[in-house]
Motif scaffolding. Structure first.
Motif, PDB file in Angstrom:
ATOM      1  N   SER A   2      76.982  17.851  12.286  1.00 12.59           N
ATOM      2  CA  SER A   2      77.033  18.383  10.919  1.00 12.59           C
ATOM      3  C   SER A   2      78.232  17.852  10.142  1.00 12.59           C
ATOM      4  O   SER A   2      78.186  17.763   8.920  1.00 12.59           O
ATOM      5  CB  SER A   2      77.042  19.904  10.927  1.00 12.59           C
ATOM      6  N   LEU A   5      77.164  14.897   8.163  1.00 10.49           N
ATOM      7  CA  LEU A   5      76.158  15.082   7.120  1.00 10.49           C
ATOM      8  C   LEU A   5      76.822  15.410   5.790  1.00 10.49           C
ATOM      9  O   LEU A   5      77.610  16.342   5.691  1.00 10.49           O
ATOM     10  CB  LEU A   5      75.184  16.193   7.516  1.00 10.49           C
ATOM     11  N   GLN A   6      76.490  14.636   4.789  1.00 11.94           N
ATOM     12  CA  GLN A   6      77.058  14.796   3.447  1.00 11.94           C
ATOM     13  C   GLN A   6      75.931  15.086   2.462  1.00 11.94           C
ATOM     14  O   GLN A   6      74.797  14.637   2.667  1.00 11.94           O
ATOM     15  CB  GLN A   6      77.772  13.510   3.022  1.00 11.94           C
ATOM     16  N   VAL A  24      70.043  16.657   2.254  1.00  8.50           N
ATOM     17  CA  VAL A  24      71.128  17.605   2.486  1.00  8.50           C
ATOM     18  C   VAL A  24      71.684  18.060   1.144  1.00  8.50           C
ATOM     19  O   VAL A  24      72.022  17.239   0.290  1.00  8.50           O
ATOM     20  CB  VAL A  24      72.252  16.967   3.342  1.00  8.50           C
ATOM     21  N   SER A  26      74.118  20.844   1.152  1.00  8.76           N
ATOM     22  CA  SER A  26      75.510  21.178   1.470  1.00  8.76           C
ATOM     23  C   SER A  26      75.676  21.247   2.979  1.00  8.76           C
ATOM     24  O   SER A  26      74.711  21.435   3.716  1.00  8.76           O
ATOM     25  CB  SER A  26      75.930  22.505   0.836  1.00  8.76           C
ATOM     26  N   SER A  27      76.918  21.091   3.424  1.00  9.87           N
ATOM     27  CA  SER A  27      77.264  21.183   4.843  1.00  9.87           C
ATOM     28  C   SER A  27      78.620  21.876   4.924  1.00  9.87           C
ATOM     29  O   SER A  27      79.644  21.285   4.596  1.00  9.87           O
ATOM     30  CB  SER A  27      77.318  19.789   5.466  1.00  9.87           C
ATOM     31  N   THR A  30      79.150  25.015  10.373  1.00  9.66           N
ATOM     32  CA  THR A  30      77.961  24.682  11.175  1.00  9.66           C
ATOM     33  C   THR A  30      76.665  24.916  10.409  1.00  9.66           C
ATOM     34  O   THR A  30      75.592  24.718  10.957  1.00  9.66           O
ATOM     35  CB  THR A  30      77.928  25.521  12.466  1.00  9.66           C
ATOM     36  N   LYS A  31      76.752  25.317   9.146  1.00 12.02           N
ATOM     37  CA  LYS A  31      75.563  25.587   8.329  1.00 12.02           C
ATOM     38  C   LYS A  31      75.269  24.408   7.416  1.00 12.02           C
ATOM     39  O   LYS A  31      76.122  23.974   6.642  1.00 12.02           O
ATOM     40  CB  LYS A  31      75.745  26.841   7.477  1.00 12.02           C
ATOM     41  N   VAL A  32      74.051  23.897   7.525  1.00 12.48           N
ATOM     42  CA  VAL A  32      73.612  22.776   6.694  1.00 12.48           C
ATOM     43  C   VAL A  32      72.405  23.237   5.884  1.00 12.48           C
ATOM     44  O   VAL A  32      71.428  23.729   6.455  1.00 12.48           O
ATOM     45  CB  VAL A  32      73.228  21.557   7.563  1.00 12.48           C
ATOM     46  N   THR A  33      72.480  23.101   4.571  1.00  8.40           N
ATOM     47  CA  THR A  33      71.367  23.461   3.699  1.00  8.40           C
ATOM     48  C   THR A  33      70.635  22.181   3.331  1.00  8.40           C
ATOM     49  O   THR A  33      71.240  21.225   2.855  1.00  8.40           O
ATOM     50  CB  THR A  33      71.860  24.172   2.427  1.00  8.40           C
ATOM     51  N   VAL A  34      69.322  22.196   3.593  1.00  9.85           N
ATOM     52  CA  VAL A  34      68.500  21.007   3.368  1.00  9.85           C
ATOM     53  C   VAL A  34      67.284  21.398   2.534  1.00  9.85           C
ATOM     54  O   VAL A  34      66.657  22.434   2.772  1.00  9.85           O
ATOM     55  CB  VAL A  34      68.018  20.404   4.710  1.00  9.85           C
ATOM     56  N   SER A  46      73.693  23.986  12.748  1.00  3.16           N
ATOM     57  CA  SER A  46      73.782  22.686  13.429  1.00  3.16           C
ATOM     58  C   SER A  46      74.178  22.802  14.895  1.00  3.16           C
ATOM     59  O   SER A  46      74.123  21.814  15.619  1.00  3.16           O
ATOM     60  CB  SER A  46      74.754  21.766  12.687  1.00  3.16           C
TER      61      SER A  46
END
Length: 57
Positions: A2, A5-6, A24, A26-27, A30-34, A46
Motif C-alpha cells: 500500500s 500505491l498512489q 486508486v 487514496s492510500s 493500510t486503507k486504500v480507496t479504489v 492492504s
C-alpha cells in the motif's frame, strides 16, 4: 504494497477480477480507496488484500 500505491494508479483486486481495473483514490496507512468500474468505490485493507498494479490497459 500500500505504501507504493498512489492516487491515480490503476489496480486489480486479485480475488475479484469481475470488478475490472480500478483507480486508486487514496492510500492512508493500510486503507486504500479504489474506484472500480463494476463495483464502485471500495475501501480495501492492504494487510488482507494485495492489490495488483496495472501498467498496461
Amino acid at each position: 504494497m500500500s505504501a507504493l500505491l498512489q492516487p491515480g494508479m490503476l489496480v486489480r483486486h486479485p480475488q475479484r477480477p469481475d470488478w475490472g481495473v480500478g483507480q486508486v483514490q487514496s492510500s492512508i496507512g493500510t486503507k486504500v480507496t479504489v474506484m472500480f468500474p463494476h463495483s464502485g468505490k471500495v475501501v480495501i485493507d492492504s494487510t488482507r488484500v494485495d492489490l495488483e498494479p496495472v501498467f498496461d490497459t
